[in-house]
Design an enzyme around this catalytic site. Sequence first.
Site, PDB file in Angstrom:
ATOM      1  N   LYS A 117       0.897  -1.262  -0.139  1.00 46.04           N
ATOM      2  CA  LYS A 117      -0.060  -0.042  -0.054  1.00 46.04           C
ATOM      3  C   LYS A 117       0.927   1.170   0.032  1.00 46.04           C
ATOM      4  O   LYS A 117       2.110   1.230   0.480  1.00 46.04           O
ATOM      5  CB  LYS A 117      -1.009   0.172   1.275  1.00 46.04           C
ATOM      6  CG  LYS A 117      -0.392   0.075   2.806  1.00 46.04           C
ATOM      7  CD  LYS A 117       0.052   1.530   3.006  1.00 46.04           C
ATOM      8  CE  LYS A 117       0.780   1.439   4.336  1.00 46.04           C
ATOM      9  NZ  LYS A 117       1.370   2.833   4.631  1.00 46.04           N
TER      10      LYS A 117
ATOM     11  N   ASP B 189      -2.437  -1.468  10.249  1.00 43.41           N
ATOM     12  CA  ASP B 189      -2.576  -1.411   8.830  1.00 43.41           C
ATOM     13  C   ASP B 189      -3.219  -2.922   8.284  1.00 43.41           C
ATOM     14  O   ASP B 189      -3.678  -2.779   7.136  1.00 43.41           O
ATOM     15  CB  ASP B 189      -1.193  -1.541   8.134  1.00 43.41           C
ATOM     16  CG  ASP B 189      -0.712   0.101   8.093  1.00 43.41           C
ATOM     17  OD1 ASP B 189      -1.578   0.979   8.449  1.00 43.41           O
ATOM     18  OD2 ASP B 189       0.480   0.218   7.848  1.00 43.41           O
TER      19      ASP B 189
END
Length: 288
Positions: free
Chosen positions: A9, A135
């Site tokens: 990401k 995350d």
Amino acid sequence: MLYVKAPAKINLTLDVLYKRQDNFHEVEMIMTTVDLADRIGLEPRGDGLIKIISADRFVPDDERNFAYQAAQLLKDTYGIKEGVSIKIDKEIPIAAGLAGGSSDAAATLRGLNEMWNLNLSLDELAELGAKIGSDVSFCVYGGTALATGRGEKIQELPPPPTCWVVLAKPKIGVSTADVYGGLKLDGLEHPNTKQMVQAIENEDYELLCQSLGNVLESVTFKLHPEVVMIKEHMQRFGADAVLMSGSGPTVFGLVDTETRTTRIYNGLRGFCEEVYVVRLLGERNPLA
């Protein structure tokens, strides 16, 4: 063996609002997945053990590994007797601000959900993932999202305008804890998260480029001047917009034409070993 993709990401925005009573920081950030991914291979074991296999010597092979923690969490929560060998083929740089470890954990959750016939939804897997790391919830879903809380509250967004992404990681690792520890909340220049959401929803590439922002840059730049140098080089070589991802040290540049990525890639390769040219993925993960 069951294989699951674990994409990296990048943060299009990262804002820190305040320090919470639990010592975490309240964040507001927009993340999206890119086409740079680890590959997780899952193989059942009859002995009930969890084994991590990786050719990368920097990948821990014990309970420090997020993928190991993901398998242990599912075993403990659902009383699974079966063991698993988890093979991690690393493509995402380690300690890079790209959520490699978190994505490996998320892919392990999604894969074992299928392998062990748990029939959990992405929402249920994301809730479990939050127990492993901030995350992991986002990485369970993938795609593009606004993350709040300590990063575990996920609001889905449409895919951003398609473009190329050049990633460059200097030969250093950055401690997320050190970066957050060095953050001074007074006088921060906060990114405009609402404007970034608007840019994504309207598929407005120019506005998206103008709206990039990461409050952690100020800390990491002081600790590691080479990160500043990469950002300046990327801007000079012609990226449309440049930002550090997460707590760093990876810097990414957005580029709307493939031809310009070559110039930026070649320019960066002169002094930075780990450089990648990828596309934004933007779409959510399938269950497994």
